[in-house]
Design an enzyme around this catalytic site. Structure first.
Site, mmCIF file in Angstrom:
data_model
loop_
_atom_site.group_PDB
_atom_site.id
_atom_site.type_symbol
_atom_site.label_atom_id
_atom_site.label_comp_id
_atom_site.label_asym_id
_atom_site.label_seq_id
_atom_site.Cartn_x
_atom_site.Cartn_y
_atom_site.Cartn_z
ATOM 1 C CE LYS A 13 -1.961 -1.116 3.931
ATOM 2 N NZ LYS A 13 -1.291 -2.398 4.248
ATOM 3 N NE ARG A 88 -4.200 -1.449 9.988
ATOM 4 C CZ ARG A 88 -3.167 -0.912 9.356
ATOM 5 N NH1 ARG A 88 -3.282 0.222 8.733
ATOM 6 N NH2 ARG A 88 -2.030 -1.541 9.320
ATOM 7 N NE ARG A 123 8.076 -2.648 6.168
ATOM 8 C CZ ARG A 123 6.776 -2.429 6.294
ATOM 9 N NH1 ARG A 123 6.135 -1.727 5.394
ATOM 10 N NH2 ARG A 123 6.132 -2.935 7.309
ATOM 11 N NE ARG A 156 6.609 -0.659 10.137
ATOM 12 C CZ ARG A 156 5.521 -0.509 9.382
ATOM 13 N NH1 ARG A 156 5.558 0.233 8.296
ATOM 14 N NH2 ARG A 156 4.394 -1.113 9.709
ATOM 15 N NE ARG A 167 2.219 -5.104 10.907
ATOM 16 C CZ ARG A 167 3.259 -4.912 10.088
ATOM 17 N NH1 ARG A 167 4.434 -5.457 10.365
ATOM 18 N NH2 ARG A 167 3.123 -4.171 9.020
HETATM 19 P P1 AP5 Z 1 4.895 -1.580 1.779
HETATM 20 O O1 AP5 Z 1 4.553 -0.776 0.569
HETATM 21 O O2 AP5 Z 1 5.679 -0.939 2.858
HETATM 22 O O3 AP5 Z 1 3.574 -2.283 2.318
HETATM 23 P P2 AP5 Z 1 2.374 -1.713 3.132
HETATM 24 O O4 AP5 Z 1 1.164 -2.412 2.624
HETATM 25 O O5 AP5 Z 1 2.365 -0.225 3.139
HETATM 26 O O6 AP5 Z 1 2.794 -2.320 4.533
HETATM 27 P P3 AP5 Z 1 2.823 -1.764 5.982
HETATM 28 O O7 AP5 Z 1 3.511 -2.851 6.786
HETATM 29 O O8 AP5 Z 1 3.421 -0.400 6.064
HETATM 30 O O9 AP5 Z 1 1.331 -1.723 6.275
HETATM 31 P P4 AP5 Z 1 0.636 -1.884 7.586
HETATM 32 O O10 AP5 Z 1 -0.731 -1.691 7.078
HETATM 33 O O11 AP5 Z 1 0.854 -3.095 8.386
HETATM 34 O O12 AP5 Z 1 1.346 -0.778 8.464
HETATM 35 P P5 AP5 Z 1 0.925 0.682 8.848
HETATM 36 O O13 AP5 Z 1 2.149 1.496 8.807
HETATM 37 O O14 AP5 Z 1 -0.275 1.138 8.101
HETATM 38 O O15 AP5 Z 1 5.659 -2.883 1.272
HETATM 39 C C1 AP5 Z 1 6.200 -3.820 2.193
HETATM 40 C C2 AP5 Z 1 7.574 -4.307 1.700
HETATM 41 O O16 AP5 Z 1 7.433 -5.027 0.475
HETATM 42 C C3 AP5 Z 1 8.538 -3.146 1.399
HETATM 43 O O17 AP5 Z 1 9.824 -3.533 1.797
HETATM 44 C C4 AP5 Z 1 8.459 -2.976 -0.136
HETATM 45 O O18 AP5 Z 1 9.650 -2.494 -0.674
HETATM 46 C C5 AP5 Z 1 8.152 -4.396 -0.589
HETATM 47 N N1 AP5 Z 1 7.272 -4.421 -1.748
HETATM 48 C C6 AP5 Z 1 6.251 -3.586 -2.042
HETATM 49 N N2 AP5 Z 1 5.656 -3.917 -3.189
HETATM 50 C C7 AP5 Z 1 6.315 -5.024 -3.638
HETATM 51 C C8 AP5 Z 1 6.170 -5.863 -4.770
HETATM 52 N N3 AP5 Z 1 5.239 -5.669 -5.703
HETATM 53 N N4 AP5 Z 1 6.986 -6.898 -4.881
HETATM 54 C C9 AP5 Z 1 7.930 -7.123 -3.951
HETATM 55 N N5 AP5 Z 1 8.135 -6.360 -2.862
HETATM 56 C C10 AP5 Z 1 7.325 -5.317 -2.703
HETATM 57 O O19 AP5 Z 1 0.447 0.464 10.351
HETATM 58 C C11 AP5 Z 1 1.323 0.122 11.385
HETATM 59 C C12 AP5 Z 1 0.569 0.009 12.695
HETATM 60 O O20 AP5 Z 1 -0.033 1.289 13.027
HETATM 61 C C13 AP5 Z 1 -0.599 -0.969 12.729
HETATM 62 O O21 AP5 Z 1 -0.199 -2.280 13.010
HETATM 63 C C14 AP5 Z 1 -1.470 -0.359 13.839
HETATM 64 O O22 AP5 Z 1 -0.966 -0.654 15.113
HETATM 65 C C15 AP5 Z 1 -1.313 1.129 13.601
HETATM 66 N N6 AP5 Z 1 -2.333 1.675 12.695
HETATM 67 C C16 AP5 Z 1 -2.105 2.292 11.493
HETATM 68 N N7 AP5 Z 1 -3.262 2.659 10.915
HETATM 69 C C17 AP5 Z 1 -4.243 2.250 11.747
HETATM 70 C C18 AP5 Z 1 -5.662 2.331 11.698
HETATM 71 N N8 AP5 Z 1 -6.306 2.878 10.645
HETATM 72 N N9 AP5 Z 1 -6.366 1.804 12.724
HETATM 73 C C19 AP5 Z 1 -5.743 1.264 13.785
HETATM 74 N N10 AP5 Z 1 -4.418 1.156 13.900
HETATM 75 C C20 AP5 Z 1 -3.659 1.646 12.889
#
Ligand code: AP5
Ligand code: ZN
Length: 210
Positions: A13, A88, A123, A156, A167
């Site tokens: 994402k 979410r 990552r 991270r 997660r």
């Molecule tokens: P990346 O693009 O970083 O993936 P992502 O989907 O953004 O993953 P995140 O881990 O950041 O999402 P998340 O939803 O768990 O975390 P968030 O920060 O929102 O890609 C991942 C890896 O793969 C990278 O290394 C990239 O280079 C690689 N990659 C990408 N595309 C690729 C491809 N096509 N092929 C190969 N490799 C690829 O949330 C973190 C925490 O915050 C949550 O756990 C929660 O505690 C809290 N939080 C955040 N938002 C909320 C909410 N709305 N409600 C409640 N809690 C929340």
């Protein structure tokens, strides 16, 4: 264009949001990034959120809803925005709807759980600017330094394998129901996440045209 990117942790994402927001000159709003920044700065909200994030749990809905309402009122969101990682839960989606925030399209990026574990274990993120890399799929030129700002690249805390599994479980239980929520409103497009970042981008752009 007001867009939501939906998908499991690590589905790509953030990676896609960065590319698409540049193409359309609209901001990407990531609650994950906003929360991590708050943790780094030691704010009250950051102190509250830290344990949830480190444990792979969701931060309480009321905290997220107030973050989003405040952020989407800022002037740079006037011409559109991409929501990355929010909503979410169904409660968050309903709050967005009740606040009268229009959503044009929801793109769900689908990636199998096994591939998610592989992606997140590789990552690396920049401790200074937050830029995201992958040891195999998106390496930085120096494995320990950020190409953008020279900052240190770190793992991270919530990318540790046990936390990733938590997660994923939270995603399936609390976030996946949003697919039905937005499908019922005729807004959902599903995209299969590809091996190559650019191939996923092409599918996302195609879904946006439809
Ligand atoms: P990346 O693009 O970083 O993936 P992502 O989907 O953004 O993953 P995140 O881990 O950041 O999402 P998340 O939803 O768990 O975390 P968030 O920060 O929102 O890609 C991942 C890896 O793969 C990278 O290394 C990239 O280079 C690689 N990659 C990408 N595309 C690729 C491809 N096509 N092929 C190969 N490799 C690829 O949330 C973190 C925490 O915050 C949550 O756990 C929660 O505690 C809290 N939080 C955040 N938002 C909320 C909410 N709305 N409600 C409640 N809690 C929340
Ligand atoms: Zn950096």
């Amino acid at each position: 264009m007001n867009l939501i990117l939906l998908g499991a942790p690590g589905a790509g994402k953030g990676t896609q949001a960065e590319i698409i927001c540049e193409k359309f000159s609209i901001p990407a709003v990531s609650t994950g990034n906003i929360l991590r920044e708050a943790v780094k700065n030691g704010t009250e909200m950051g102190k509250k959120a830290k344990a949830y994030i480190d444990g792979g749990k969701l931060v309480p809905d009321d905290v997220i809803i107030s973050i989003i309402k405040e952020r989407l009122c800022e002037p740079d969101c006037e011409n559109g925005f991409i929501l990355d990682g929010v909503p979410r839960t169904v409660v968050q989606a309903e709050a967005i709807e009740k606040a009268g925030i229009r959503i044009d399209k929801v793109i769900d990026i689908e990636v199998a759980d096994g591939d998610i574990v592989k992606r997140l274990s590789g990552r690396r993120v920049c401790a200074s600017c937050g830029a995201s890399y992958h040891t195999v799929y998106k390496p930085s030129s120096d494995p320990s330094k950020c190409d953008r700002c020279g900052g240190e690249l770190i793992v991270r805390k919530d990318d540790e394998p046990a936390t990733v599994l938590e997660r994923l479980a939270v995603y399936h239980e609390q976030t996946e129901p949003l697919k039905d929520f937005y499908a019922a409103r005729g807004k959902l497009a599903v995209v299969e996440g590809q091996e190559e970042v650019a191939d996923t981008t092409a599918l996302v752009l195609k879904a946006l045209e439809a």
